[in-house]
Write a protein that holds these residues in place. Sequence first.
Motif, PDB file in Angstrom:
ATOM      1  N   GLU A  74      24.584  38.141  68.446  1.00 18.69           N
ATOM      2  CA  GLU A  74      24.900  39.563  68.378  1.00 18.69           C
ATOM      3  C   GLU A  74      26.208  39.798  67.630  1.00 18.69           C
ATOM      4  OE1 GLU A  74      23.166  42.190  69.204  1.00 18.69           O
ATOM      5  OE2 GLU A  74      21.477  40.945  69.809  1.00 18.69           O
ATOM      6  N   ALA A  75      27.187  38.940  67.839  1.00 18.99           N
ATOM      7  CA  ALA A  75      28.462  39.097  67.125  1.00 18.99           C
ATOM      8  C   ALA A  75      28.271  38.892  65.623  1.00 18.99           C
ATOM      9  CB  ALA A  75      29.493  38.108  67.676  1.00 18.99           C
ATOM     10  N   GLU A  76      27.495  37.890  65.252  1.00 18.21           N
ATOM     11  CA  GLU A  76      27.230  37.667  63.833  1.00 18.21           C
ATOM     12  C   GLU A  76      26.445  38.836  63.242  1.00 18.21           C
ATOM     13  OE1 GLU A  76      25.222  33.984  63.560  1.00 18.21           O
ATOM     14  OE2 GLU A  76      27.033  32.765  63.816  1.00 18.21           O
ATOM     15  N   ARG A  77      25.491  39.343  63.981  1.00 24.61           N
ATOM     16  CA  ARG A  77      24.698  40.470  63.497  1.00 24.61           C
ATOM     17  C   ARG A  77      25.556  41.715  63.318  1.00 24.61           C
ATOM     18  NH1 ARG A  77      19.051  42.527  66.343  1.00 24.61           N
ATOM     19  NH2 ARG A  77      18.502  44.115  64.794  1.00 24.61           N
ATOM     20  N   PHE A  78      26.468  41.937  64.254  1.00 17.58           N
ATOM     21  CA  PHE A  78      27.351  43.092  64.144  1.00 17.58           C
ATOM     22  C   PHE A  78      28.277  42.946  62.932  1.00 17.58           C
ATOM     23  CE2 PHE A  78      31.351  45.254  65.114  1.00 17.58           C
ATOM     24  CZ  PHE A  78      30.893  46.529  65.371  1.00 17.58           C
ATOM     25  N   ALA A  79      28.813  41.743  62.720  1.00 16.68           N
ATOM     26  CA  ALA A  79      29.684  41.521  61.565  1.00 16.68           C
ATOM     27  C   ALA A  79      28.933  41.722  60.258  1.00 16.68           C
ATOM     28  CB  ALA A  79      30.272  40.117  61.631  1.00 16.68           C
ATOM     29  N   LEU A  80      27.696  41.253  60.191  1.00 18.02           N
ATOM     30  CA  LEU A  80      26.894  41.448  58.981  1.00 18.02           C
ATOM     31  C   LEU A  80      26.592  42.926  58.755  1.00 18.02           C
ATOM     32  CD1 LEU A  80      24.376  38.460  59.263  1.00 18.02           C
ATOM     33  CD2 LEU A  80      26.294  38.684  57.680  1.00 18.02           C
ATOM     34  N   ALA A  81      26.328  43.666  59.840  1.00 12.92           N
ATOM     35  CA  ALA A  81      26.059  45.097  59.710  1.00 12.92           C
ATOM     36  C   ALA A  81      27.286  45.841  59.197  1.00 12.92           C
ATOM     37  CB  ALA A  81      25.614  45.671  61.052  1.00 12.92           C
ATOM     38  N   MET A  82      28.471  45.504  59.714  1.00 12.04           N
ATOM     39  CA  MET A  82      29.688  46.158  59.248  1.00 12.04           C
ATOM     40  C   MET A  82      29.957  45.840  57.774  1.00 12.04           C
ATOM     41  SD  MET A  82      30.771  47.908  61.819  1.00 12.04           S
ATOM     42  CE  MET A  82      29.028  48.144  62.197  1.00 12.04           C
ATOM     43  N   ASP A  83      29.699  44.607  57.386  1.00 12.39           N
ATOM     44  CA  ASP A  83      29.897  44.234  55.989  1.00 12.39           C
ATOM     45  C   ASP A  83      28.918  44.963  55.078  1.00 12.39           C
ATOM     46  OD1 ASP A  83      31.074  42.297  53.922  1.00 12.39           O
ATOM     47  OD2 ASP A  83      28.935  41.847  53.772  1.00 12.39           O
ATOM     48  N   ARG A  84      27.666  45.095  55.523  1.00  9.87           N
ATOM     49  CA  ARG A  84      26.660  45.781  54.716  1.00  9.87           C
ATOM     50  C   ARG A  84      27.001  47.269  54.560  1.00  9.87           C
ATOM     51  NH1 ARG A  84      24.491  44.005  51.074  1.00  9.87           N
ATOM     52  NH2 ARG A  84      25.349  45.852  50.092  1.00  9.87           N
ATOM     53  N   LEU A  85      27.419  47.919  55.632  1.00  6.71           N
ATOM     54  CA  LEU A  85      27.791  49.327  55.555  1.00  6.71           C
ATOM     55  C   LEU A  85      29.020  49.523  54.678  1.00  6.71           C
ATOM     56  CD1 LEU A  85      27.242  50.415  59.271  1.00  6.71           C
ATOM     57  CD2 LEU A  85      25.809  50.972  57.309  1.00  6.71           C
ATOM     58  N   SER A  86      29.982  48.620  54.783  1.00 13.95           N
ATOM     59  CA  SER A  86      31.181  48.725  53.956  1.00 13.95           C
ATOM     60  C   SER A  86      30.835  48.624  52.476  1.00 13.95           C
ATOM     61  CB  SER A  86      32.175  47.631  54.353  1.00 13.95           C
ATOM     62  OG  SER A  86      33.324  47.672  53.536  1.00 13.95           O
ATOM     63  N   ARG A  87      29.937  47.706  52.128  1.00 14.91           N
ATOM     64  CA  ARG A  87      29.533  47.569  50.736  1.00 14.91           C
ATOM     65  C   ARG A  87      28.745  48.787  50.250  1.00 14.91           C
ATOM     66  NH1 ARG A  87      29.680  42.233  48.639  1.00 14.91           N
ATOM     67  NH2 ARG A  87      30.473  40.718  50.166  1.00 14.91           N
ATOM     68  N   ASP A  88      27.873  49.305  51.102  1.00 13.10           N
ATOM     69  CA  ASP A  88      27.054  50.452  50.699  1.00 13.10           C
ATOM     70  C   ASP A  88      27.913  51.684  50.448  1.00 13.10           C
ATOM     71  OD1 ASP A  88      24.756  48.965  50.831  1.00 13.10           O
ATOM     72  OD2 ASP A  88      24.209  49.615  52.844  1.00 13.10           O
ATOM     73  N   PHE A  89      28.786  52.023  51.391  1.00 18.93           N
ATOM     74  CA  PHE A  89      29.627  53.207  51.223  1.00 18.93           C
ATOM     75  C   PHE A  89      30.684  52.981  50.141  1.00 18.93           C
ATOM     76  CE2 PHE A  89      28.242  54.051  55.682  1.00 18.93           C
ATOM     77  CZ  PHE A  89      27.622  55.259  55.434  1.00 18.93           C
TER      78      PHE A  89
END
Length: 265
Positions: free
Chosen positions: A55-70
């Motif tokens: 879950e921690a890895e998934r959350f970190a990947l989600a934050m990285d993906r959103l940061s790149r998208d925005f």
Amino acid sequence: MAEGGAADEREARAGFTLVETLAALAVAAAIIVGAAELVHHVALYFDRGALGVTEAERFALAMDRLSRDFGAARFVAASAERDERRSEPGPSGAARKGDEKKARIIAFEGAPERIVFVSGSAVGARAAPEEALTLEVEPLRDGVTRLVRRRAVWLGPRSGLFAEAASDAVVLLEGRYEISFAFARADAFGALTWVDSWTGRTELPRLVRLRLVDPASGANLVVGAEFIVWADAPAACARDAPDCLPGKTGAPGEKKAPPPPEEPT
């Protein structure tokens, strides 16, 4: 006879009695039950630890993906309609005072549960250079909510923001919390004002905030999850276009710098 009697007595004493057998079975059963409990607890805590890491890895990947998208959001018009406000010329042939070019609506539709915008953060070998991304909050059963990312090819302002149905669904976050977005605009002095909706605007938001709220306590689980939108002007401003931001004014009291003096010839 004496020797034969002694042998019979030794044979009668050989083996276990019923009480001894029952006692041995009880001890063996206790050992087996204890070992099973130990294995169960070890496996349970191992699964919990592995799940927490996942879950921690998934959350970190989600934050990285959103940061790149925005971070790669594009400052493009939502449609190709003419948004210029023109008026009849005055008696001298010049345009009347106050006639300005109306800014176009930007391709960014933001709500607390859904965001659609154009981004250049291509993911995958077959990704388009610019895509219309959709981030949508979807409630599931038993209070579980998930954040899903979808994409569609951006065909330009002539086709509009919703020209193609978004596909390639990817679940970024999922859990027992409430997910929502908020948007911030910055004034001329850099002060931020947060709003819940960003629709029909002529500029992109400066920041996008993600909120994960615990339904039981109401606490925000990700304080500081704010993503910067770097694009604040269209591509025309890179070419020193004087009207790249129509209707944009500077800070109150701000004066334009005087032109440099001409060198004598």
